[in-house]
Design a protein around this motif. Structure first.
Motif, PDB file in Angstrom:
ATOM      1  N   PHE A   1      29.442  31.791  23.383  1.00 49.37           N
ATOM      2  CA  PHE A   1      29.084  30.338  23.766  1.00 49.37           C
ATOM      3  C   PHE A   1      27.731  30.098  22.847  1.00 49.37           C
ATOM      4  O   PHE A   1      26.924  30.930  22.725  1.00 49.37           O
ATOM      5  CB  PHE A   1      28.551  30.231  25.219  1.00 49.37           C
ATOM      6  CG  PHE A   1      28.019  28.950  25.768  1.00 49.37           C
ATOM      7  CD1 PHE A   1      28.491  27.733  25.823  1.00 49.37           C
ATOM      8  CD2 PHE A   1      26.533  29.016  25.672  1.00 49.37           C
ATOM      9  CE1 PHE A   1      27.780  26.749  26.028  1.00 49.37           C
ATOM     10  CE2 PHE A   1      25.882  27.728  25.809  1.00 49.37           C
ATOM     11  CZ  PHE A   1      26.369  26.653  26.148  1.00 49.37           C
ATOM     12  N   SER A   2      27.831  29.009  22.249  1.00 58.87           N
ATOM     13  CA  SER A   2      26.725  28.397  21.505  1.00 58.87           C
ATOM     14  C   SER A   2      26.215  27.008  21.865  1.00 58.87           C
ATOM     15  O   SER A   2      27.069  26.131  22.054  1.00 58.87           O
ATOM     16  CB  SER A   2      26.945  28.608  20.095  1.00 58.87           C
ATOM     17  OG  SER A   2      26.076  28.272  19.242  1.00 58.87           O
TER      18      SER A   2
ATOM     19  N   VAL B   1      15.217  31.689  28.786  1.00 57.36           N
ATOM     20  CA  VAL B   1      15.042  32.252  30.098  1.00 57.36           C
ATOM     21  C   VAL B   1      15.977  31.305  31.013  1.00 57.36           C
ATOM     22  O   VAL B   1      16.717  31.732  31.913  1.00 57.36           O
ATOM     23  CB  VAL B   1      13.681  32.163  30.433  1.00 57.36           C
ATOM     24  CG1 VAL B   1      13.573  32.541  32.047  1.00 57.36           C
ATOM     25  CG2 VAL B   1      12.896  33.107  29.804  1.00 57.36           C
ATOM     26  N   ARG B   2      16.020  29.993  30.745  1.00 61.76           N
ATOM     27  CA  ARG B   2      16.829  28.916  31.560  1.00 61.76           C
ATOM     28  C   ARG B   2      18.292  29.252  31.276  1.00 61.76           C
ATOM     29  O   ARG B   2      19.066  29.233  32.358  1.00 61.76           O
ATOM     30  CB  ARG B   2      16.282  27.492  31.352  1.00 61.76           C
ATOM     31  CG  ARG B   2      14.962  27.062  31.982  1.00 61.76           C
ATOM     32  CD  ARG B   2      14.843  25.626  31.818  1.00 61.76           C
ATOM     33  NE  ARG B   2      14.507  25.212  30.628  1.00 61.76           N
ATOM     34  CZ  ARG B   2      13.574  25.100  29.735  1.00 61.76           C
ATOM     35  NH1 ARG B   2      12.419  25.540  30.367  1.00 61.76           N
ATOM     36  NH2 ARG B   2      13.486  24.517  28.677  1.00 61.76           N
ATOM     37  N   THR B   3      18.427  29.415  30.177  1.00 63.46           N
ATOM     38  CA  THR B   3      19.837  29.857  29.897  1.00 63.46           C
ATOM     39  C   THR B   3      20.427  31.041  30.579  1.00 63.46           C
ATOM     40  O   THR B   3      21.404  31.203  30.919  1.00 63.46           O
ATOM     41  CB  THR B   3      20.106  30.074  28.134  1.00 63.46           C
ATOM     42  OG1 THR B   3      19.806  28.714  27.538  1.00 63.46           O
ATOM     43  CG2 THR B   3      21.449  30.268  27.844  1.00 63.46           C
ATOM     44  N   LEU B   4      19.560  32.045  30.621  1.00 68.06           N
ATOM     45  CA  LEU B   4      19.810  33.329  31.247  1.00 68.06           C
ATOM     46  C   LEU B   4      20.159  33.176  32.642  1.00 68.06           C
ATOM     47  O   LEU B   4      20.928  33.575  33.296  1.00 68.06           O
ATOM     48  CB  LEU B   4      18.965  34.449  31.225  1.00 68.06           C
ATOM     49  CG  LEU B   4      18.749  35.069  29.702  1.00 68.06           C
ATOM     50  CD1 LEU B   4      17.583  36.017  29.596  1.00 68.06           C
ATOM     51  CD2 LEU B   4      19.966  35.622  29.288  1.00 68.06           C
ATOM     52  N   LYS B   5      19.258  32.284  33.387  1.00 62.79           N
ATOM     53  CA  LYS B   5      19.393  32.020  34.850  1.00 62.79           C
ATOM     54  C   LYS B   5      20.883  31.227  35.129  1.00 62.79           C
ATOM     55  O   LYS B   5      21.328  31.652  35.948  1.00 62.79           O
ATOM     56  CB  LYS B   5      18.277  31.279  35.089  1.00 62.79           C
ATOM     57  CG  LYS B   5      17.033  31.802  35.303  1.00 62.79           C
ATOM     58  CD  LYS B   5      15.738  31.041  35.768  1.00 62.79           C
ATOM     59  CE  LYS B   5      14.571  31.976  35.919  1.00 62.79           C
ATOM     60  NZ  LYS B   5      13.321  31.029  36.308  1.00 62.79           N
ATOM     61  N   ASP B   6      20.906  30.484  34.053  1.00 62.94           N
ATOM     62  CA  ASP B   6      22.495  29.620  34.451  1.00 62.94           C
ATOM     63  C   ASP B   6      23.525  30.610  34.070  1.00 62.94           C
ATOM     64  O   ASP B   6      24.473  30.470  34.648  1.00 62.94           O
ATOM     65  CB  ASP B   6      22.517  28.526  33.220  1.00 62.94           C
ATOM     66  CG  ASP B   6      21.632  27.454  33.741  1.00 62.94           C
ATOM     67  OD1 ASP B   6      21.178  27.383  34.609  1.00 62.94           O
ATOM     68  OD2 ASP B   6      21.234  26.488  32.854  1.00 62.94           O
ATOM     69  N   ALA B   7      23.477  31.710  33.281  1.00 67.74           N
ATOM     70  CA  ALA B   7      24.638  32.582  32.746  1.00 67.74           C
ATOM     71  C   ALA B   7      24.883  33.466  33.955  1.00 67.74           C
ATOM     72  O   ALA B   7      25.794  34.134  34.001  1.00 67.74           O
ATOM     73  CB  ALA B   7      24.213  33.518  31.570  1.00 67.74           C
TER      74      ALA B   7
END
Length: 95
Positions: free
Chosen positions: A39-40, A56-62
């Motif tokens: 995913f990009s 960090v927000r992306t990791l929380k969403d993932a």
């Protein structure tokens, strides 16, 4: 690849009446998650600290998409095509 390049405002560096380089007003950061299917996402952000916060927000969403079948994945953040951050996540099963 069929994608149309979006307009990005840039500053022009001129020395001795010659164009030296175009500089973006804000760096372009690309966030790529590698976990089987990649995913990009790409964003203009002011600096590396803003990119860290977005990572960090992306990791929380993932985290909601994590499964026990895929035990390792990574998030790579590139600034203008140079890697500036990599977060690796891994898990090990006890048998």
């Amino acid at each position: 690849m069929g994608q149309q390049e979006t307009f990005r405002p840039r500053l022009l560096c001129i020395r001795n009446q010659q164009i030296i380089r175009w500089f973006p007003l804000m760096p372009l950061y690309t966030f790529t998650i590698s976990a089987g299917e990649d995913f990009s996402d790409t964003q203009d952000l002011p600096d590396d600290e803003a990119a860290w916060q977005q990572a960090v927000r992306t990791l929380k969403d993932a985290e909601s998409a994590l499964s026990s079948g895929k035990l390792s994945w990574s998030l790579v953040v590139e600034r203008e095509e140079c890697v500036c951050l990599r977060i690796d996540v891994g898990a090990h099963r006890k048998v």
